[in-house]
Design an enzyme around this catalytic site. Structure first.
Site, PDB file in Angstrom:
ATOM      1  N   GLY A  24       0.812  -1.144  -0.161  1.00 12.66           N
ATOM      2  CA  GLY A  24       0.009  -0.148  -0.247  1.00 12.66           C
ATOM      3  C   GLY A  24       0.925   1.154  -0.009  1.00 12.66           C
ATOM      4  O   GLY A  24       0.445   2.390   0.375  1.00 12.66           O
ATOM      5  N   LYS A  25       2.307   1.098  -0.447  1.00 17.44           N
ATOM      6  CA  LYS A  25       2.816   2.518  -0.631  1.00 17.44           C
ATOM      7  C   LYS A  25       2.483   3.592  -1.190  1.00 17.44           C
ATOM      8  O   LYS A  25       2.551   4.694  -0.829  1.00 17.44           O
ATOM      9  CB  LYS A  25       4.360   2.207  -0.698  1.00 17.44           C
ATOM     10  CG  LYS A  25       4.763   1.631  -1.876  1.00 17.44           C
ATOM     11  CD  LYS A  25       6.182   1.075  -1.790  1.00 17.44           C
ATOM     12  CE  LYS A  25       6.586   0.497  -3.426  1.00 17.44           C
ATOM     13  NZ  LYS A  25       5.922  -0.973  -3.470  1.00 17.44           N
ATOM     14  N   SER A  27      -0.649   4.092  -2.183  1.00 14.97           N
ATOM     15  CA  SER A  27      -1.814   4.723  -1.569  1.00 14.97           C
ATOM     16  C   SER A  27      -1.530   5.656  -0.464  1.00 14.97           C
ATOM     17  O   SER A  27      -1.976   6.872  -0.258  1.00 14.97           O
ATOM     18  CB  SER A  27      -2.982   3.701  -0.964  1.00 14.97           C
ATOM     19  OG  SER A  27      -3.288   2.868  -2.043  1.00 14.97           O
ATOM     20  N   ASP A  49       7.942   3.957  -9.681  1.00 12.07           N
ATOM     21  CA  ASP A  49       7.315   2.526  -9.539  1.00 12.07           C
ATOM     22  C   ASP A  49       7.201   2.013 -10.885  1.00 12.07           C
ATOM     23  O   ASP A  49       6.214   2.587 -11.587  1.00 12.07           O
ATOM     24  CB  ASP A  49       6.200   2.349  -8.526  1.00 12.07           C
ATOM     25  CG  ASP A  49       6.041   0.999  -8.507  1.00 12.07           C
ATOM     26  OD1 ASP A  49       6.281  -0.054  -9.144  1.00 12.07           O
ATOM     27  OD2 ASP A  49       5.359   0.648  -7.537  1.00 12.07           O
TER      28      ASP A  49
END
Length: 603
Positions: A24-25, A27, A49
């Site tokens: 969840g990085k 988000s 990413d």
């Protein structure tokens, strides 16, 4: 700025979010950027990413140029495309020699630059300017990075810069130093960037994890690795913790809650010293501003409508794949995937089920965090278990290279060779060689591998031709039959690669990238396994039922776009440890698809 999250209190100019796929990085990075902008800061959100979905989160196209987020005053975003950056980087290095050097040499250079190291370095090359060029970011109070440079990248950049001639003369060994051959001119800029990362007045790293033992062990390793190279300003954010309020009258939800609380209580000691935030699991997809503004808040989450009746899912269960694998009688089964998706457990489940059928099986892992003994907690007559120690294998490989190739070098050349062997990729190659010794057993028994070599490692070993072509050259025109490890991995009759993922956006995207890497190395994955699926079980908790509904699009993505065959493994009430539970996991004793009690018989 005061916040519900410690990692945003008195935040320095640069915030870096790092963690494995699916934690969840993205988000959390997006939610942090919105929160800072809402507080009146001018914020630039940057993603490096390869599976970036920042644009998807905000519902606009972003891409490789700074783009204002219209709905949030003071916020702009940029998505650096590492693949495009890597291609531009390759063109910059190869362009001047194309047509000058023989085609075979040019092709060799291109192959050496085809691995993941090139992508990492090129992405760092792209955002170095954001760290060091004050004019470029003068309009922003804070820069939020989704995906920090890894310790692997930084260790590469800290190695000395005298490799070009050394590699060209063939003194180096197969490693990831090829991507660095043209970087000497930028080294001062890179040093300034690494210095900025290590300055606690300017930078803060937020390690994002989930409340799972394997994920917490991995993030502890990341913490220690970054700390050792000077990046000491670290915070820990544990995301997606099931709230106790969601467990009422739902045995599965209650079991998950208890499991997560035990994982947090027993987390690695190295993490206990870090400032920590706990972020509750939300029932909704984290897309759109309303959801993002809820993520980091301790307030009650948005009310969600009860999910509709879940359709019966058409996927096979794990036992169907085991039946196909067992039919061959022997062979190599490799489980690949990002950290935290459950490869160790699934590898152990496959191995014990094959052994239960009376087939000889060797189960092995190279994952430092994997504890196969604890996972198995028992034995079977036809099952042998081993663990490859990456540190021991790396040291063995280093000593072999130094005693053979290094013996012929002068003092300066030997010193450079030793630097080459300190490259992070040396460990990957050494572990692959250890795997290669075990691979030979697959002609007579099943060999099940957890944490198999990545596509990056395989490209290093085969695309550069270091081993495979050397064997072919030594055989010459002789008719002697030979098989290299790569040939065995590329032969679908001998090797079955299973890609493990979760039914979440980022893990599926990362698994698809891994599949692309493998295909470039001539390896066609045999099947995908979607692990820990809520949609494949029965839940009554409204939060979990909504999560189950959210999984359907990702399951369809795997089924329709990525996988030749796939299996769905349900989220289980009890951790599948011990032979009995592992046999239940792999033997098809899985709960029926979710059909809410009040709607049974519909749909």
């Amino acid at each position: 700025m005061s916040s519900d999250c410690k990692f945003l209190d008195q935040a320095p100019r640069f915030l870096f979010f790092t963690g494995k796929g699916g934690v969840g990085k993205t988000s959390i990075a997006c939610a942090s950027a919105v929160k800072l902008a809402d507080a009146g800061r001018r914020v630039l959100l940057v993603s490096t990413d390869p599976a970036s979905n920042v644009g998807q989160v905000f519902g606009i196209a972003i891409g490789n140029q700074i783009t204002a987020i219209p709905a949030v005053s003071g916020l702009a975003a940029l998505e650096i495309d590492p693949q495009a950056a890597a291609q531009a980087y390759r063109d910059r290095i190869v362009g001047p020699v194309r047509g000058v050097l023989p085609d075979s040499i040019v092709k060799g250079i291109e192959e050496q630059l085809s691995g993941a190291c090139t992508t990492e370095i090129a992405a760092f090359d792209e955002f170095t300017a954001l760290l060091t060029d004050s004019a470029l970011t003068a309009g922003y109070d804070q820069i939020v990075f989704d995906t920090a440079p890894t310790g692997h990248t930084i260790r590469l950049l800290q190695l000395p810069g005298a490799w070009s001639g050394f590699l060209e003369q063939g003194k180096g060994d197969a490693s990831c130093l090829g991507p660095l051959a043209g970087l000497e001119k930028q080294r001062s800029q890179y040093k300034a960037a690494v210095d900025a990362l290590a300055d606690p007045q300017r930078s803060r790293l937020i390690l994002v994890a989930r409340a799972q033992p394997s994920t917490l062990r991995e993030v502890a390793r990341t913490h220690e690795e970054l700390d050792a190279i000077g990046l000491t300003q670290q915070y820990l954010a544990i995301n997606g913790i099931l709230p106790e309020s969601a467990t009422a009258q739902d045995p599965l939800a209650n079991a998950i809650y208890q499991r997560e609380q035990h994982a947090l209580a027993d987390m690695p000691a190295a993490l206990n010293s870090l400032p920590m935030d706990r972020i509750a699991l939300k029932p909704f997809n984290l897309v759109g501003l309303t959801a993002l503004r809820q993520l980091l808040s301790n307030a009650a989450p948005l009310a969600m409508p009860d999910s509709e009746v879940m359709p019966a899912l058409p996927a096979a269960n794990l036992s169907t794949l085991v039946d196909e694998i067992a039919a061959d009688g022997h062979g190599l089964v490799m489980l690949m995937g990002k950290g935290g998706v459950g490869k160790t457990t699934l590898a152990a489940g496959l191995a014990v089920e094959l052994a239960r059928r009376g087939l000889p099986v060797h189960l092995t892992t190279s994952d430092p965090a994997a504890n196969l003994t604890d996972t198995l907690n028992g034995a079977l007559p036809d099952l042998t278990v081993s663990k490859i120690d990456p540190h021991a294998e790396t040291e063995r490989y280093r000593q072999h290279v130094l005693s053979t190739k290094g013996a012929k070098l002068d003092e300066q050349g030997r010193a450079l060779l030793e630097e080459d062997l300190r490259s992070p990729c040396t460990e990957e190659i050494a572990v692959f060689q250890a795997f290669s010794r075990i691979i030979r057993e697959a002609g007579k028994k099943f060999v099940v591998m957890d944490t198999a070599p990545t596509g990056h490692t395989l490209l290093l070993l085969d695309a550069t031709g270091a081993y495979h072509r050397e064997v072919a050259r030594q055989m010459g025109d002789s008719k002697t039959h030979f098989t290299t490890p790569m040939m065995q991995l590329q032969d679908p009759r001998q090797t079955k690669v299973l890609i493990v993922t979760l039914a979440e956006t980022t893990p599926v995207l990362e698994a698809a990238h891994l599949q692309d890497d493998l295909r470039r190395a001539g390896i066609q994955p045999w099947a995908w396994v979607i692990n820990n699926s809520v949609a494949a079980t029965t839940v009554h908790s409204a939060l979990l039922r909504q999560r189950a509904a959210n999984e359907l699009a990702e399951i369809a993505e795997v089924a329709d776009r990525h996988a030749q065959r796939y299996a769905l493994v349900p989220l289980l009430r009890e951790e599948p440890t011990g032979v009995e539970r592992l046999l239940a996991l792999a033997g098809g004793q899985t709960p029926s698809p979710l059909v809410p009690t009040e709607h049974k018989g519909e749909g």
